[in-house]
Motif scaffolding. Structure first.
Motif, PDB file in Angstrom:
ATOM      1  N   SER A 116     -21.146   4.545   2.024  1.00  0.00           N
ATOM      2  CA  SER A 116     -20.547   4.615   0.701  1.00  0.00           C
ATOM      3  C   SER A 116     -21.607   4.707  -0.402  1.00  0.00           C
ATOM      4  N   MET A 131      -8.237   9.573   0.376  1.00  0.00           N
ATOM      5  CA  MET A 131      -8.249   8.303   1.083  1.00  0.00           C
ATOM      6  C   MET A 131      -7.420   8.389   2.366  1.00  0.00           C
ATOM      7  N   ARG A 175       0.833  -1.196   0.000  1.00  0.00           N
ATOM      8  CA  ARG A 175       0.000   0.000   0.000  1.00  0.00           C
ATOM      9  C   ARG A 175       0.876   1.258   0.000  1.00  0.00           C
ATOM     10  N   VAL A 209     -10.639   9.440   4.665  1.00  0.00           N
ATOM     11  CA  VAL A 209     -11.090   8.078   4.935  1.00  0.00           C
ATOM     12  C   VAL A 209     -10.346   7.472   6.123  1.00  0.00           C
ATOM     13  N   SER A 225     -10.885   9.945  -8.507  1.00  0.00           N
ATOM     14  CA  SER A 225     -10.720  10.409  -7.139  1.00  0.00           C
ATOM     15  C   SER A 225     -11.846   9.918  -6.237  1.00  0.00           C
ATOM     16  N   THR A 228     -13.205  15.561  -0.911  1.00  0.00           N
ATOM     17  CA  THR A 228     -12.100  15.444  -1.860  1.00  0.00           C
ATOM     18  C   THR A 228     -12.387  16.271  -3.111  1.00  0.00           C
ATOM     19  N   GLY A 278      -7.498  11.598  -5.175  1.00  0.00           N
ATOM     20  CA  GLY A 278      -8.121  10.404  -4.616  1.00  0.00           C
ATOM     21  C   GLY A 278      -7.274   9.805  -3.512  1.00  0.00           C
ATOM     22  N   PHE A 323     -15.097   4.792   3.721  1.00  0.00           N
ATOM     23  CA  PHE A 323     -15.565   5.120   2.369  1.00  0.00           C
ATOM     24  C   PHE A 323     -16.941   5.733   2.502  1.00  0.00           C
ATOM     25  N   TYR A 326     -11.725   5.490  -4.324  1.00  0.00           N
ATOM     26  CA  TYR A 326     -11.182   5.168  -3.006  1.00  0.00           C
ATOM     27  C   TYR A 326     -11.564   6.190  -1.934  1.00  0.00           C
ATOM     28  N   THR A 327     -12.529   7.036  -2.230  1.00  0.00           N
ATOM     29  CA  THR A 327     -13.016   7.927  -1.179  1.00  0.00           C
ATOM     30  C   THR A 327     -14.505   7.695  -0.925  1.00  0.00           C
TER      31      THR A 327
END
Lengths: 285, 288
Positions: free
Chosen positions: B240, B135, A255, B139, B222, B154, B131, B146, B225-226
């Motif tokens: 989400s 995250m 990651r 996040v 973007s 964002t 993004g 999420f 992953y947000t």
């Protein structure tokens, strides 16, 4: 009278705070990316990370050279395709276009700029990929496909900037060239276009920025194999694609390596911004 | 564009071209490139409409998403929610920041230079980097998970420079006499800004905001992953939900509903097109 001055002060602070938010945003982005990405580079080793030729997260091998090269190749291809067409179209719009078709043409190009990249990607998937597969062989998901699609995607950026810089050239330049006996084309390409050089360059650099940062469209058509790019018709993975492809399931060092990929991308963009600033400075002097 | 000098007849032009074949080649090239641009545009939009419109059905607008109807309504609602949230954060911030830069900051101020630098940097950053940041910050660091809210924040940062710049331009185009006159009548600064300077600048600001809407609607990288990719109407701001563009990407990724992806593309295209037209229309009001 006193309450008024309090109101003034409060609003002044509100406006200033809003301005500060922008600066804070950039600082935050830098801090968070660097804090999460740089340690990974340290753990992997900067050279191993940037120049390593294999990307195998399963075995903890993280070399992003294939992705860096992938991004550069795809961007270069997009520039080779997009820049000549873009500049020529800008010349057409500024110097040839009859008034009647100018408005719809301008509207169409504005719309091209606004079309979401997924839609472009989807279009590339259903049209350009099969075309490349049938014409040149291979799977169709290739560097060539990505170059063609990205070339089209950066057109509106280049056309917009070039056209406005062509229009900013004083009309007398063009007229004087004509009066000296040059043809319409000669006046444009030998006099007007060189004068608008810095604007054209800005457009090209902005196009590079857009191509290198493009994510979704590239993922959908470029094949995304994480290996050294071997040929025009072979698949390729860009820096942006690397992040989106694997972020969903990555953990720990993997990651962090992906975030470090983001840092590399960010550095690329900063370099491009520096180029833009340099061009701007060149114009002012 | 009509120049008396440029009024040469077709015949004379052809004679000139005979003398200078290179010019003729350039002429052909220019026309060719313009045609390529126009044709690619027509082909792209035409193909999408041709394939997409037959696939639009009432099923697509069902309230609940399931694998049978592949409804896009939940994503459409998410798109509206996220757009609204993002704009309610970045709209006032961007406009106020622009007001500070144009009305308060003195010329050559260090802060102005810094702001120019940051807004240029911000507008150059690719959406996937936004993004990543979203995250890491919203996040993970703020622990929102999420969520629609994380996605909206964002995007708010992403469109901030756009709104700021268009507002700056709109404010600068308000003549200085307006301000001087109002000051001369004894109005204080805040009053001058809100009663005198802002009203004529509204069309310019609005066209920037509408452009921002267009950008938010088309954004994918973007948001994955947000805001995540759940295809339901979110229960709260902390759950989400995917937007329309993410929905289209997800359809492509699953590979099962290509026809629905065409239809989603058409809906996206229509929204973006409408936003563009609206923005142009509003901006034109400015010049009137």
């Amino acid at each position: 009278m006193k309450s008024k001055s309090i109101k003034e002060k409060v609003m002044h602070i509100v406006f200033l705070a809003a301005a500060m938010v922008c600066i804070m945003a950039v600082v935050l982005i830098c801090v968070f990316l660097l804090a999460n990405g740089v340690p990974a580079m340290g753990k992997i080793g900067v050279f191993n990370f940037l120049l390593g030729k294999t990307w195998r997260p399963g075995q903890d091998i993280y070399g992003i050279l294939p992705m860096i090269l992938g991004s550069i190749y795809v961007t270069a291809g997009a520039i080779i395709i997009g820049v000549p067409i873009g500049i020529m179209t800008a010349v057409f719009m500024a110097r040839y276009c009859p008034k009647k078709i100018y408005a719809p043409l301008k509207g169409a190009i504005d719309l091209l700029a606004g079309i979401p990249s997924v839609v472009y990607g989807f279009f590339g998937l259903v049209i350009i990929v099969p075309f490349v597969r049938d014409t040149f062989g291979g799977s169709g998901n290739s560097i060539l496909t990505a170059c063609v699609l990205l070339g089209f995607m950066i057109l509106p950026t280049i056309i917009g900037v070039c056209e406005s810089s062509l229009r900013a050239v004083p009309e007398e330049y063009y007229q004087n060239a004509l009066a000296l006996g040059a043809t319409h084309e000669r006046s444009i390409f030998k006099v007007v276009l060189p004068t608008a050089k810095s604007g054209v360059l800005t457009g090209v650099v902005l196009g590079i920025g857009r191509a290198i940062g493009e994510t979704m469209a590239v993922i959908m058509i470029a094949g995304n194999q994480a290996r050294m790019p071997k040929g025009l018709l072979k698949g390729v993975r860009t820096l942006t694609a690397n992040i989106v492809m694997e972020m969903g399931y990555a953990a720990d060092l993997h990651r962090e390596a992906l975030i470090a990929t983001g840092v590399v991308l960010f550095v690329f963009i900063l370099l491009i911004n520096l180029c833009l600033a340099a061009i701007k400075k060149g114009v002012e002097q | 564009m009509k120049n008396p000098i440029n009024q040469s007849t077709f015949k004379r032009r052809m004679r000139e071209y005979q003398k200078r074949p290179a010019s003729f080649v350039m002429f052909i090239l220019v026309m060719l490139c313009a045609c390529v641009t126009v044709l690619s545009f027509v082909f792209l939009v035409g193909y999408l409409l041709y394939k997409g419109i037959p696939n639009i059905s009432w099923d697509l607008f069902a309230l609940n998403y399931n694998s049978e109807n592949v409804s896009l309504l939940p994503s459409l609602i998410n798109t509206v929610t996220i757009t609204f949230l993002a704009l309610s954060v970045s709209g006032p911030t961007g406009i106020f920041a622009a007001i500070y830069l144009v009305e308060y900051a003195k010329k050559g101020n260090k802060l102005v230079k810094l702001m120019d630098l940051t807004s240029e940097t911000l507008s150059g950053i690719p959406s996937i980097v936004y993004g990543l940041f979203g995250m890491l910050f919203f996040v993970v660091a703020l622990d929102w998970g999420f969520s629609v809210l994380a996605g909206a924040c964002t995007l708010a940062i992403m469109v901030l420079p756009l709104i700021m710049r268009t507002t700056q331009e709109a404010l600068r185009s308000v003549p200085a006499e307006f301000r001087e006159g109002a000051f001369g009548l004894g109005a204080d600064k805040v009053r001058v800004i809100f009663k005198i300077v802002l009203p004529p600048a509204v069309p310019g600001i609005l066209s920037g905001v509408i452009l921002a809407v267009g950008r938010i609607v088309g954004e994918t990288a973007s948001l994955i992953y947000t805001a995540g990719t759940v295809a339901e109407i979110p229960e709260s701001l902390f759950s989400s939900g995917r937007t329309l563009a993410v929905h289209m990407y997800a359809l492509f990724n699953e590979g099962l509903y290509i026809e629905k992806a065409y239809a989603t593309g058409v809906v996206l295209l229509v929204i973006v097109c409408a936003m563009n037209l609206l923005s142009n229309y509003v901006a034109k009001k400015l010049t009137r």
